[in-house]
Structures are given as structure tokens and as C-alpha cells.
Design an enzyme around this catalytic site. Structure first.
Site, PDB file in Angstrom:
ATOM      1  N   PHE A 137      15.582  10.995  -2.920  1.00 55.26           N
ATOM      2  CA  PHE A 137      14.171  10.940  -3.663  1.00 55.26           C
ATOM      3  C   PHE A 137      13.854   9.568  -3.528  1.00 55.26           C
ATOM      4  CE2 PHE A 137      12.437   8.955  -7.796  1.00 55.26           C
ATOM      5  CZ  PHE A 137      11.474   9.632  -7.850  1.00 55.26           C
ATOM      6  N   SER A 138      12.441   9.401  -3.172  1.00 54.15           N
ATOM      7  CA  SER A 138      11.734   8.268  -2.803  1.00 54.15           C
ATOM      8  C   SER A 138      12.330   7.182  -1.852  1.00 54.15           C
ATOM      9  CB  SER A 138      11.381   7.527  -4.127  1.00 54.15           C
ATOM     10  OG  SER A 138      10.578   6.446  -4.200  1.00 54.15           O
ATOM     11  N   HIS A 139      13.095   6.292  -2.365  1.00 50.79           N
ATOM     12  CA  HIS A 139      13.660   5.356  -1.351  1.00 50.79           C
ATOM     13  C   HIS A 139      14.722   6.130  -0.736  1.00 50.79           C
ATOM     14  CE1 HIS A 139      16.032   1.681  -0.679  1.00 50.79           C
ATOM     15  NE2 HIS A 139      16.960   2.191  -1.275  1.00 50.79           N
TER      16      HIS A 139
END
Length: 256
Positions: A137-139
Site C-alpha cells: 500500500f502506497s509507500h
């Protein structure tokens, strides 16, 4: 370092009450967002995990980052810490300052931080693998993409994409190049050829970046799920159903 590669018979489990062979669940290594941790990400993915474990489609292993970070958006006051990341982001200038960002990406501090993050993934694969895929997720999604590129560049003799045969990117962004710009699909074309699922929120400020990451992947082997929310893991039934369907579809796209 010894690499885990599954023999063909690992992917099948024999039913005790029949002669049919059925696929074993896809095993995912899960990487959380910035200013989060493994327990928080497991909670965020809770309904999706329940759905995919219901029919033994997938199972999940979560790992904490090692770098303390401020709590991410929507995390503080909702979830307990520690709040972590996988690599140093606190000293990176804004993405629009390309020259300063390029200099920061070339710094020893950042290089060592990324190397440590890659080593963490290698260690988890060594200790708890083999895995079928990586889910971020994301990072965590950006780290997953960077790791895939790094692995194929440094160990080209490994099977395609090394320890992972598929990927799930939720609110993901492509990695930066050392010139301070993210890898762009309109410049590089297809970069990732492994089967992938991309989940993007139409109200997410990184929506276009998530679409860029999707376009960097081989189109025939990439699935895109768009929801109407922001930078989060949507818990809407319609969205969960679509994401679960896309993840189940990875199995037929993986080359044994």
C-alpha cells in the site's frame, strides 16, 4: 543468499476426498504504508483477507518497517503505534523540486536506507518464504516496485522477478529514478511483466501516479480496480468484491 523457488508440486494440494488436484492459496508478503505498521495494515485489509481466505484463495504475511516515522494520514488517533516506514522519507524534498530530490536520492543516507529495506525483504523471503506475490500500500507499493526492478537488475540469472511471481499495488506510485523523476510509462513503456493488480482511488491525490504505475505493467497481465474514495483501502462491498476477483484472477496469469 539462498533463494526460495517453489517446485511445481508445491502449487498444488491434493484433496483428501477426491483424486483432483487443486491450487494452493497464493501467499503474499504485505508491505504497509508510511507511518503505519504491520498490525495496522492487517486491520485495514481485514475484510479483504476474510474474503480471500474464505475459499482458500490467498494467505498473507505482514512485516513491519524499521524506520520510525510520523503517523500517516488517518492513522493517528485511530491506531496505536509504533508508526514506521521501510526507508527514509523524512529528508526527501518535495517531488516538484527535481534537482534537490535527485541530489537527495543519490545521498548515502538514502541509498543505505533503500539497501536496508531491500535486505529486509530478502530476509523475510529467506526466513518465511517462498511467496507467490508481494502486496503493498502506497509507500509499501513503491518499495515493492523498486525491489522488483532492483532484483532483476542485480540478479538477472534468477527466474523472472526473483522471489515474486505477481504483485498487488494499492494506491501505488512508481519508484523514483536518480534524476529525481518517477519512472514514467510514456517514456519507458512496459517495465513490469509479471501479473499485477492495481487499486486506485479516484479521489486520491496520487490517482494519476497510480495509473502511471499500472501503465508500466504489461497490459494483458495487469488488472485495474478504481474506487471512488481517496488514499485508503476501501471497505465498500463493491470495491472489496472487485479487488478480490482481480487477485483471484492472478492465478491463471502466473507462468509456472
Amino acid at each position: 543468499m539462498h533463494r526460495h523457488h517453489r517446485p511445481l508440486d508445491f502449487f498444488y494440494a491434493r484433496r483428501e476426498d477426491s483424486r483432483h488436484l487443486v491450487m494452493a492459496p497464493l501467499r503474499f508478503l504485505c508491505l504497509h504504508g508510511l507511518g503505519s505498521n504491520a498490525d495496522i495494515f492487517k486491520s485495514q485489509l481485514g475484510p479483504l483477507i476474510t474474503e480471500l481466505e474464505r475459499d482458500n484463495s490467498a494467505e498473507f504475511t505482514f512485516v513491519d518497517g524499521s524506520v520510525p516515522q510520523p503517523a500517516g494520514p488517518g492513522i493517528s488517533g485511530v491506531y496505536d503505534g509504533p508508526y514506521l516506514g521501510y526507508f527514509r522519507c523524512d529528508q526527501l524534498p518535495p517531488a516538484h523540486d527535481v534537482a534537490a530530490l535527485s541530489q537527495a536520492l543519490r545521498s548515502n543516507v538514502f541509498r543505505e536506507s533503500i539497501a536496508a529495506a531491500f535486505h529486509l525483504i530478502d530476509s523475510i523471503v529467506e526466513d518465511e518464504g517462498p511467496f507467490d506475490g508481494v502486496l503493498g500500500f502506497s509507500h509499501g507499493a513503491t518499495l515493492a516496485a523498486a525491489f522488483l526492478l532492483h532484483h532483476t537488475a542485480t540478479i538477472p540469472q534468477d527466474p523472472p522477478w526473483g522471489p515474486f511471481r505477481c504483485a498487488v499495488f494499492i494506491a501505488g506510485l512508481a519508484p523514483f529514478e536518480e534524476n529525481g523523476r518517477r519512472i514514467r510509462a510514456d517514456e519507458r513503456g512496459t517495465v513490469f511483466k509479471l501479473p499485477s493488480v492495481h487499486v486506485a482511488g479516484r479521489q486520491d491525490e496520487v490517482f494519476e501516479e497510480s495509473l502511471n504505475l499500472y501503465r508500466l505493467c504489461e497490459r494483458d497481465r495487469a488488472a485495474l480496480v478504481v474506487h471512488e474514495k481517496g488514499h485508503l483501502v476501501s471497505r465498500e462491498i463493491e470495491d472489496l468484491t472487485a479487488v478480490a476477483k482481480a487477485i483471484r484472477g492472478l492465478e491463471s496469469k502466473i507462468v509456472m
